[in-house]
Design an enzyme around this catalytic site. Structure first.
Site, short mmCIF file in Angstrom:
data_model
loop_
_atom_site.label_atom_id
_atom_site.label_comp_id
_atom_site.label_asym_id
_atom_site.label_seq_id
_atom_site.Cartn_x
_atom_site.Cartn_y
_atom_site.Cartn_z
N SER A 58 -3.40 16.32 4.80
CA SER A 58 -2.78 15.13 5.38
C SER A 58 -1.59 14.64 4.54
CB SER A 58 -3.83 14.02 5.46
OG SER A 58 -3.24 12.84 5.96
N LYS B 285 -0.85 13.47 9.17
CA LYS B 285 -0.61 12.33 8.28
C LYS B 285 -1.57 11.21 8.67
CE LYS B 285 1.71 9.43 5.63
NZ LYS B 285 1.43 9.50 4.19
N ILE C 16 3.52 7.03 -1.39
CA ILE C 16 4.16 6.81 -0.09
C ILE C 16 3.63 5.52 0.54
CG2 ILE C 16 4.57 7.78 2.23
CD1 ILE C 16 5.83 9.48 -0.02
N ASN D 205 -6.19 12.36 10.68
CA ASN D 205 -6.57 11.58 9.51
C ASN D 205 -6.37 10.09 9.84
OD1 ASN D 205 -5.91 10.05 6.96
ND2 ASN D 205 -6.47 12.00 6.03
N ASN E 9 -9.69 8.66 5.88
CA ASN E 9 -9.10 8.53 4.54
C ASN E 9 -9.61 7.23 3.92
OD1 ASN E 9 -7.54 8.23 2.28
ND2 ASN E 9 -5.57 8.24 3.35
N CYS F 124 -7.04 6.59 -0.24
CA CYS F 124 -5.62 6.51 -0.57
C CYS F 124 -5.43 5.62 -1.80
CB CYS F 124 -4.79 5.96 0.59
SG CYS F 124 -3.04 5.85 0.13
N ASN G 270 -8.91 13.53 -2.34
CA ASN G 270 -7.55 12.97 -2.32
C ASN G 270 -6.91 13.14 -3.70
OD1 ASN G 270 -5.26 11.35 -1.51
ND2 ASN G 270 -6.60 10.44 0.03
N THR G 271 -5.81 12.44 -3.94
CA THR G 271 -5.05 12.61 -5.19
C THR G 271 -5.66 11.82 -6.35
OG1 THR G 271 -3.65 10.82 -4.42
CG2 THR G 271 -2.85 13.06 -4.04
N GLY H 232 -6.78 20.56 -2.96
CA GLY H 232 -6.28 20.24 -4.30
C GLY H 232 -5.72 21.45 -5.01
#
Ligand SMILES: Cc1cc2nc3c(=O)[nH]c(=O)nc-3n(C[C@H](O)[C@H](O)[C@H](O)COP(=O)(O)O)c2cc1C
Length: 318
Positions: free
Chosen positions: A38, A62, A88, A116, A143, A146, A208-209, A259
């Site tokens: 995403s 996204k 973002i 997502n 999600n 984030c 996720n990040t 990842g």
């Protein structure tokens, strides 16, 4: 001429729909395990000069929210050693533009579409879910992780009880397969994974990040306007691999890994660690054709090792 080897037909030309690549995430069957991550693939159309979307297992969109979001002010991305930071801030056009303009062409081109979903509040998530329920997409990816927004996002994903509460409410709003994308920015991802599974998730997306930051040392200022951002790219692969392995051995539902994939080797490592499918993110910016190539390289690897994706899943000997 194809030759028979250990029950597999050895072919010289492989395809993205080669039977050795078949996999499934719960009830959703994929011709191959390569999905987009995403936020790194828009809604697919940005990549059609480089990739035939039908060659991918599927496209994950996204994050889509109820109302349009402009996102954070720039600078929003920074390159880092073997990766990038982004902040973002869930920029998107909102669910109605998504449904009317972005989804129809994507559904025509991609074999599977996973949407997502993000929100600033529980009500946002519930409404977007209800709106998408009859949209004909193949799955929803929630999600709850984030790291770049003040409200919602990660706030739902760092506490097992809050995450489970949200997932159980959303579960009541849709019969679509429900994937939940977890945050790695937690002390114990397994406890959150189990709580979310028990609340009704059909699959867990790990992850996720990773929260990080970068400083301009001459200006003595953060580089990102948001100060902090999410780290992604090859730098995070070992961290993601560890979490996929930990989660996969502790839950019964399927795990989707994401990842730091930069080659077929990380895809295979994720499968061995227990992932049923693998999402590719940051490397699309470096090589926009990567998602089209990976299924072919994976088929080639499977054939030369006389195995299949299904046999690789969770086959790690540890
Ligand atoms: C620029 C950018 C935007 C992203 N936007 C989203 C998003 O909207 N929703 C989401 O769930 N993850 C988002 N992500 C996270 C990715 O989907 C993925 O989890 C992460 O980048 C790790 O995978 P990678 O190392 O292959 O990039 C974004 C990542 C990047 C780099």
């Amino acid at each position: 001429m194809p030759t028979k080897q250990a029950g597999l037909t050895k072919k010289t030309v492989v395809s993205a729909a080669d039977p050795v690549l078949a996999t499934s995430v719960g009830a959703v069957a994929f011709t191959n395990p390569i999905l987009t991550a995403s936020g790194t693939y828009g809604s697919g159309k940005e990549y059609t000069d480089f990739v035939d979307l039908a060659d991918l297992g599927g496209v994950v969109t996204k994050s889509v929210t109820l109302n349009p979001i402009r996102g954070n002010p720039p600078p929003r991305v920074v390159e880092t050693p073997s990766g990038m930071l982004n902040a973002i801030g869930l920029q998107n056009e909102g669910v109605h533009v998504f449904l009317n303009e972005l989804l129809p062409p994507l559904k025509k081109q991609a074999r599977k579409v996973v949407v997502n979903v993000a929100g600033k509040s529980k009500e946002d998530y519930l409404e977007v879910t209800s709106i998408l329920d009859k949209s004909g997409v193949d799955a929803l990816e929630l999600n709850i992780s984030c790291p770049n927004v003040k409200e919602g996002g990660i706030a739902f994903g760092v506490c097992a009880q809050t995450a489970a509460g949200l997932v159980s409410e959303i579960r009541k709003r849709t019969t679509l397969p429900l994937w939940v994308k977890l945050s790695p920015n937690v002390t114990d991802i397994v406890s959150i994974a189990k709580a979310v599974q028990d609340a009704g998730a059909d699959a867990l997306v790990v992850s996720n990040t990773y929260l990080g930051m970068a400083i301009d040392i001459e200006k003595k200022k953060p580089i990102l306007a948001n100060i902090t951002g999410g780290l992604s790219g090859p730098a995070i692969h070992p961290l993601a691999l560890r979490m996929v392995w930990q989660v996969a051995k502790n839950v019964s539902c399927p795990v989707v890994a994401v990842g730091g994939v930069k080659s077929v080797r990380e895809v295979i490592a994720f499968l061995l660690a227990g992932a049923s499918a693998v999402e590719v993110g940051t490397m699309n910016f470096v090589d926009p054709s990567i998602c089209g190539r990976l299924p072919l390289e994976l088929a080639d690897w499977c054939r030369s090792h006389e195995t299949t994706v299904k046999k690789l899943i969770g086959a790690l000997e540890a």
